[in-house]
Design an enzyme around this catalytic site. Structure first.
Site, PDB file in Angstrom:
ATOM      1  CG  ASP A  83      -2.210   0.906   0.801  1.00  0.00           C
ATOM      2  OD1 ASP A  83      -2.161   1.652  -0.119  1.00  0.00           O
ATOM      3  OD2 ASP A  83      -3.046   1.011   1.848  1.00  0.00           O
TER       4      ASP A  83
HETATM    5  C1  BGC Z   1      -4.926   3.507   0.204  1.00  0.00           C
HETATM    6  C2  BGC Z   1      -5.072   2.342  -0.748  1.00  0.00           C
HETATM    7  C3  BGC Z   1      -4.786   3.028  -2.262  1.00  0.00           C
HETATM    8  C4  BGC Z   1      -3.797   3.684  -2.395  1.00  0.00           C
HETATM    9  C5  BGC Z   1      -3.323   4.123  -3.829  1.00  0.00           C
HETATM   10  C6  BGC Z   1      -3.796   4.178  -0.031  1.00  0.00           C
HETATM   11  O1  BGC Z   1      -3.702   5.506   0.913  1.00  0.00           O
HETATM   12  O2  BGC Z   1      -4.993   2.738   1.411  1.00  0.00           O
HETATM   13  O3  BGC Z   1      -6.558   1.662  -0.827  1.00  0.00           O
HETATM   14  O4  BGC Z   1      -5.208   1.929  -3.250  1.00  0.00           O
HETATM   15  O5  BGC Z   1      -3.561   4.467  -1.391  1.00  0.00           O
HETATM   16  O6  BGC Z   1      -4.158   5.327  -4.020  1.00  0.00           O
END
Ligand code: BGC
Length: 639
Positions: free
Chosen positions: A182
């Site tokens: 993530d």
């Molecule tokens: C979130 C994810 C997301 C990623 C990319 C993160 O802050 O937890 O769900 O896919 O950002 O945008």
């Protein structure tokens, strides 16, 4: 290059938030929503989406509950598979597919206190039986990639957790795709106390992470770790292979521009067909929570007062995570009602209240734009005007609830009541004696005790997306009969959390009698949620016959059929979600009082009956035992 984005509930044509969509219990419709999203995004230059989010959550304080499919692993698994299929179809090299990324692996929805990014700690038995199934289901459906979560699992952050990423995911489940972190979850391990950037990068690479999103730890430190013999070249090559393989499967080596087509984009984005699909999906996602004296559907005559801070707030219609959605293209409830009501209805509007009167709170919510704004009239003046309008009307539609970004990432809330400004409005409207229909926008279960006692009709519309306002009107006027069922329990009080349908029994069960000392109950609130999982009303009524089994016994490897006659006993056509629950009475582990094991959505004309049958296999009765073996144990089961 991969071109990735969070295409979560639609691309330009925004569908209901995932929690809402799940309440349709309609796998074809959910798959279709992902299909439309993929078709649009893949024309618009994208080839990889960070969806589906399949985190089971039983904590409405957690803002990200909006992004998932609720509390149940059986339903959550089916939805995970429908989404993967919708995005990926069977051939990723087609120019209208996206690589999917199931997230957030794992257990992210169980963060302590409902506070985002917080510690998760649970038994392996609970993990295997209740929280891991949807990720596994997505892997079985062939999901191209998986995202490691922010939280710790057994004390080790998921992004550097060898057991999670390699032992379980790659070895036991046989996942062959790409594992991505993530956003900065790799470098966040420094804060988790796992070491400096080089240490956590090596830890992650060795744990089985293939791609580092944003932290630049792989980019800037792996060479040093290889030189220090902390990471093998073989593991790095394996990670590179996963990335290249996915690019290959997407067809990017044949044509890196395959997913960019201005011509296709012009034709497809927000096409009438896509908008129609979104409108119908939205109406299917709504849950009718209460409808005393059949206040709903509204008749197409007289005067309707459309009131409330969300009645005409375009900025809030799409809900959280609509990255490419344009709220300017969204239809508000007021516009929907005007379009659908017909010529004989007089429609009057006033805002009635701000979403919240708390300026400090509003500032925190408004990080992506002004979702909570403050009217030039004082709160008292606004209410006075709303009451005056109600007095001149036959019925009031009060459109209230949460601002779009009161749920989603980093939007945890300790109180899940309606904001005070809106409670005051509802109380004032209720005093007028006019029938009030509460149209609730929300990304989480809310505590609605007062509302459920005093407001005659409540319809939960989540965040319906681009066509949400039209869909609300379709349901209010009865052009669509609501059929959504909750996929997460609504607690009576925040102190009841977690409350969910598949609870274990205690040694001191409570059977709904008055308070009983030394039984499992509260001094001040009931045990039952206000609105349970699986609940939702219709404008018609259904009756259920006795459940019949083709055989009272089932041997291992055999099947039996459970059937029930369901009848539409009302005067309108309607859809009903028939739900199969099973209880395993005695086991080597204490087993839930009931578990969802099947569901079918059927449509019945007035007076019509259908026999609904479920095939029960011995596999359906399996669970992970104390040794984490997937077993069926002999004994008595209740259907
Ligand atoms: C979130 C994810 C997301 C990623 C990319 C993160 O802050 O937890 O769900 O896919 O950002 O945008």
């Amino acid at each position: 290059l991969f071109r990735s984005s969070d295409v979560i509930h639609g691309h330009k044509t925004v569908f209901p938030i995932p929690l809402g969509l799940s309440c349709s219990w309609d796998m074809a419709l959910i798959e279709k929503s992902a299909r439309v999203a993929a078709v649009e995004a893949a024309a618009d230059g994208l080839n990889w989406t960070f969806s589906p989010m399949v985190d089971i959550s039983r904590d409405p304080r957690w803002g990200r509950i909006a992004e998932g499919s609720g509390e149940d692993p059986f339903l959550g698994s089916a939805i995970a598979q429908a989404m993967v299929k919708g995005y990926q179809q069977s051939d990723l090299s087609k120019d209208n597919t996206l690589a999917a990324c199931v997230k957030h692996y794992g257990l992210y929805g169980a963060s302590e206190g409902g506070r985002d990014y917080n510690t998760v700690d649970m038994s392996r038995v609970r993990m295997y039986n209740e929280y891991l199934p949807p990720y596994k289901a997505a892997v079985e459906a062939g999901v191209a990639s998986i995202m490691s979560s922010f939280n710790v699992v057994d004390g080790v952050p998921a992004t550097g957790n060898h057991w999670l990423l390699t032992d379980l995911l790659k070895r036991q489940w046989g996942f062959k795709g790409l594992v991505v972190s993530d956003y900065t979850s790799l470098s966040e391990m420094i804060n988790h106390g796992m070491g400096d950037l080089q240490t956590v990068s090596a830890l992650s690479m060795n744990a089985g992470l293939d791609m580092d999103m944003v932290s630049e730890g792989f980019l800037n430190t792996l060479k040093a770790s290889v030189n220090a013999s902390k990471v093998s070249v073989k593991r790095i090559e394996d990670a590179c292979r996963k990335i290249l393989e996915l690019k290959y499967r997407l067809g990017l080596f044949d044509d890196p521009y395959r997913y960019c087509s201005e011509e296709r984009a012009a034709k497809l984005l927000l096409s009438p067909e896509h908008r129609q699909a979104a409108r119908s999906a939205a109406a299917q996602s709504f849950v009718l929570l209460k409808n005393d004296q059949n206040v709903l559907p509204l008749t197409r005559k007289g005067t309707i007062a459309v009131v409330g801070p969300l009645a005409h707030s375009r900025r809030n219609m799409l809900g959280t995570w609509s990255v490419s959605g344009d709220h300017e293209k969204a239809v508000t409830v007021l516009e929907g009602i005007k379009a659908v009501a017909g010529p004989n209805v007089n429609i009057r509007y006033t805002k009635g209240a701000n979403l919240s009167d708390d300026t400090v709170f509003a500032k925190k919510v408004n990080v992506f734009g002004t979702e909570i704004d403050f009217d030039e009239h004082s709160p008292d003046e606004m209410i006075r005007e709303a009451v005056a309008l109600a007095a001149q009307s036959d019925v009031v539609a009060a459109v209230v609830g949460e601002a779009a970004d009161m749920t989603g990432e980093a939007s945890s809330m300790a109180s899940i009541d309606l904001q005070e400004s809106q409670q005051k409005l509802l109380k004032a409207l209720s005093k007028t004696g006019k029938p009030v229909v509460m149209v609730l926008y929300n990304g989480r279960p809310m505590t609605l005790q007062w509302e459920a006692q005093h407001i005659p009709a409540i319809v939960d519309v989540w965040f319906g997306g681009t066509e949400g306002g039209n869909a609300v009107a379709d349901v209010l006027f009865g052009d669509v009969n609501p059929s959504g069922k909750l996929t997460t329990s609504f607690p009576v009080h925040i102190g009841q959390v977690p409350v969910y349908h598949s609870m274990l029994n205690t040694g001191r069960p409570y059977h709904g009698e008055a308070f009983s000392k030394f039984k499992t109950n509260y001094l001040d609130i009931p045990n039952e949620p206000l609105f349970p999982f699986g609940y939702g009303l219709s404008y018609t009524t259904f009756s259920y016959g006795e459940v019949r089994l083709s055989s009272a016994t089932l041997k291992n490897g055999q099947t039996l059929t459970a059937s029930v006659k369901v009848s539409n006993t009302g005067s309108r056509p309607g859809s009903e979600v028939v739900q199969l629950y099973i209880q395993d009475e005695v086991g080597s582990l204490s087993r839930p009082l009931k578990e969802l094991k099947g569901f079918q959505k059927i449509m019945l004309q007035p007076g019509e009956s259908k026999e609904v049958s479920f095939t029960i296999t011995s596999d359906l009765l399996k669970f992970y035992n104390g040794d984490l073996k997937w077993v069926v144990e002999p004994g008595k089961f209740n259907v």
